[in-house]
Each structure stands twice: as structure tokens, then as C-alpha cells.
Design a protein around this motif. Sequence first.
Motif, PDB file in Angstrom:
ATOM      1  N   MET A 142       0.843  -1.182   0.000  1.00  0.00           N
ATOM      2  CA  MET A 142       0.000   0.000   0.000  1.00  0.00           C
ATOM      3  C   MET A 142       0.883   1.238   0.000  1.00  0.00           C
ATOM      4  O   MET A 142       1.810   1.346   0.772  1.00  0.00           O
ATOM      5  N   VAL A 143       0.594   2.201  -0.825  1.00  0.00           N
ATOM      6  CA  VAL A 143       1.391   3.409  -0.913  1.00  0.00           C
ATOM      7  C   VAL A 143       1.130   4.283   0.305  1.00  0.00           C
ATOM      8  O   VAL A 143      -0.008   4.446   0.727  1.00  0.00           O
ATOM      9  N   ILE A 144       2.177   4.826   0.911  1.00  0.00           N
ATOM     10  CA  ILE A 144       1.993   5.659   2.083  1.00  0.00           C
ATOM     11  C   ILE A 144       1.257   6.934   1.698  1.00  0.00           C
ATOM     12  O   ILE A 144       1.614   7.622   0.755  1.00  0.00           O
ATOM     13  N   GLY A 193      -6.736  -3.023   4.140  1.00  0.00           N
ATOM     14  CA  GLY A 193      -6.131  -3.485   2.900  1.00  0.00           C
ATOM     15  C   GLY A 193      -7.123  -4.301   2.108  1.00  0.00           C
ATOM     16  O   GLY A 193      -6.791  -5.323   1.509  1.00  0.00           O
ATOM     17  N   THR A 194      -8.354  -3.808   2.068  1.00  0.00           N
ATOM     18  CA  THR A 194      -9.453  -4.595   1.502  1.00  0.00           C
ATOM     19  C   THR A 194      -9.316  -4.873   0.016  1.00  0.00           C
ATOM     20  O   THR A 194      -9.806  -5.875  -0.478  1.00  0.00           O
ATOM     21  N   ASP A 205      -3.668   4.706   5.333  1.00  0.00           N
ATOM     22  CA  ASP A 205      -2.541   3.787   5.277  1.00  0.00           C
ATOM     23  C   ASP A 205      -2.468   3.027   6.588  1.00  0.00           C
ATOM     24  O   ASP A 205      -2.659   3.597   7.664  1.00  0.00           O
ATOM     25  N   ILE A 206      -2.175   1.740   6.522  1.00  0.00           N
ATOM     26  CA  ILE A 206      -2.123   0.918   7.726  1.00  0.00           C
ATOM     27  C   ILE A 206      -1.091   1.440   8.716  1.00  0.00           C
ATOM     28  O   ILE A 206      -1.225   1.267   9.933  1.00  0.00           O
ATOM     29  N   ARG A 207      -0.054   2.132   8.228  1.00  0.00           N
ATOM     30  CA  ARG A 207       0.977   2.644   9.125  1.00  0.00           C
ATOM     31  C   ARG A 207       0.536   3.884   9.876  1.00  0.00           C
ATOM     32  O   ARG A 207       1.156   4.256  10.866  1.00  0.00           O
ATOM     33  N   MET A 214      -9.032  -7.698  10.268  1.00  0.00           N
ATOM     34  CA  MET A 214      -8.735  -8.490   9.072  1.00  0.00           C
ATOM     35  C   MET A 214      -7.512  -7.888   8.379  1.00  0.00           C
ATOM     36  O   MET A 214      -7.552  -6.737   7.924  1.00  0.00           O
ATOM     37  N   LEU A 215      -6.441  -8.664   8.294  1.00  0.00           N
ATOM     38  CA  LEU A 215      -5.198  -8.208   7.653  1.00  0.00           C
ATOM     39  C   LEU A 215      -4.800  -9.233   6.596  1.00  0.00           C
ATOM     40  O   LEU A 215      -3.828  -9.974   6.749  1.00  0.00           O
ATOM     41  N   LEU A 216      -5.535  -9.264   5.521  1.00  0.00           N
ATOM     42  CA  LEU A 216      -5.283 -10.258   4.479  1.00  0.00           C
ATOM     43  C   LEU A 216      -4.384  -9.671   3.397  1.00  0.00           C
ATOM     44  O   LEU A 216      -4.768  -8.734   2.698  1.00  0.00           O
ATOM     45  N   GLY A 217      -3.168 -10.208   3.305  1.00  0.00           N
ATOM     46  CA  GLY A 217      -2.241  -9.773   2.275  1.00  0.00           C
ATOM     47  C   GLY A 217      -1.898  -8.308   2.345  1.00  0.00           C
ATOM     48  O   GLY A 217      -1.768  -7.661   1.305  1.00  0.00           O
TER      49      GLY A 217
END
Length: 289
Positions: A1-3, A99-100, A152-154, A176-179
Motif C-alpha cells: 500500500m502506498v503511504i 487493505g481490503t 494507510d495501515i501505518r 482483518m489483515l489479508l495480504g
Amino acid sequence: MVITRRVGCLRRTSGGRVGTERRSNAADRLDPTIAHNARVWNYWLGGKDHYAADREAGDHVFRMFPDIVHVARADREFLGRAVRFLADEAGIRQFLDIGTGLPTAENTHEVAQRVAPESRIVYADNDALVLVHARALLTSSPQGATDYVDADIRDTDRLLEAAGRTLDFSRPVAIMLLGVLNFVLDTEEAQRVVRRLMDAVPSGSYLVLTHPTLELGGEGNVEAMQFWNQNAKPPITARSGAEVARFLDGLELLEPGLVSCARWRPDPADGSGTAPAQVAQYGAVARKP
């Protein structure tokens, strides 16, 4: 994923509309000339939301590592099985899907609300095309709710703050953290992200994850990953089973444990009892005690 440092939340209104301004801004961020993981993944799954650059990169990776298509499909099928288990057997009514990716069939809210219509689901991603198509993720049963967070996940704290508009973090939530952790290249940072997410939810919550690996028959993926990191975005990393297991520290790992996602509680196919072919993608579901 792009920041990205922008965090916003698209919310379903009584008229079923979502923020058109946010979708316009997302369109401005799109670059169809560079392959992007969300679109290439959609291509491998047989979707239609991709560009020529995505198809070209996807085909090149497929020629180098043909099992990648099986990985993509097994990952998606794992999502369905895990969500059905959580909504049915575990009684979970809240899901934070980070990150769906691009909407396809059997999205998290569709699976969960089929079991429990009152389920509440928040999707989070930061790919511009996913945001443009977020309307498809914002359908919901009248009893439940769905929202989409552009994040972003971060940026974990801000993501959680936005998700808290829909989810009640005093009650159990399935994270849920798939891939997606494979896009956080630094393993210590990825571990901090998981710890922060699980610290935010109470006992009885769950962590669901998948992660690519060079184990489980994935050794042939080395050159394909190198090609991807040189020609597409965002960059990706594989991790060993031991490294993935660290994300589950302090949690109660459900049977059958950390396994190829294709072999996590597979649906009986033909009654033969034969285990599905494993793919080079770890999968696990764990409960916060």
C-alpha cells in the motif's frame, strides 16, 4: 500500500450516497501507467478493474510464478471461510478489514451480514482506485452498517480513530489483515502495527491474517517478487512462517494453526477427504484472550 497521510471516511447516507469529492480526489491520484497491486490482484481474480499496465505486469509475474493465481483465489476463499466462522460460530458482529482491495464478489460485509444482518464493517485501504469504487463496499443490510476509510495501515492511530465512527471498540472486533502486512517492509514496524491494532480491541476480539511466503512451495516466487519490486508498486516482501507467527504473539491461535491459507478449515469439496493443494500464502485466525 502506498503511504499517504490523508485519512478520510466515506459513510453511507440514508440516500445511499457517498462523498463524491473524495472520489474525485482519488481519481486525480490514479496512475494507469504503473502496475498497482490492488488492480493486478483484481486481474488475477478475474475482475475488470485494471489497466493495460496491470495486465502486462500480472501476466509477466504469472509466467514466472504460475501459482500466483492460485494464491490469489485461495486467499479470497480463506476470507469467506474465516468471516463465516467469526460471524456464525464466534458471534463477532464488528469487522475492520484493512487493505481490503478492490470490491469483488463475497466481500466481508456480504459474508458477515448474510449470517448476521446487524454486523458492522469498516473497510480501509489507500489505493486511489479502491476509493473510487468504494460505493460498492458501502451497501449494507438495514440493520447493519458499512463504512470506508481512506488510510494507510501505518497511520494506525488515525485509522482507528476514523473506524471508531462506526465500530464500538469496547466490544469485540475482528481485525482483518489479508495480504497487507507484506507491504510493510520492516518487520519490526509491521509487528508494532499489529500490536497497536490488537491493543485497541477488547478480549474476545480476533486477528485474521494472510501473508505470502517463500516456503510452502513458494521458492519459485523469488524472481517474480524482484520483478514486481522493480516494475510495480507498492513493493512487497515475503516472510517465513516463524516471522508470521510473531504477529500472533499473545493471542490464542485457533486450529489448525498457522497453515497454508488454502488448508485453513477448507470446505469439503468432493467428500474425498483429500486436503486442498497448499499455496505459498500463510493464513491464521487467533483470538485475543
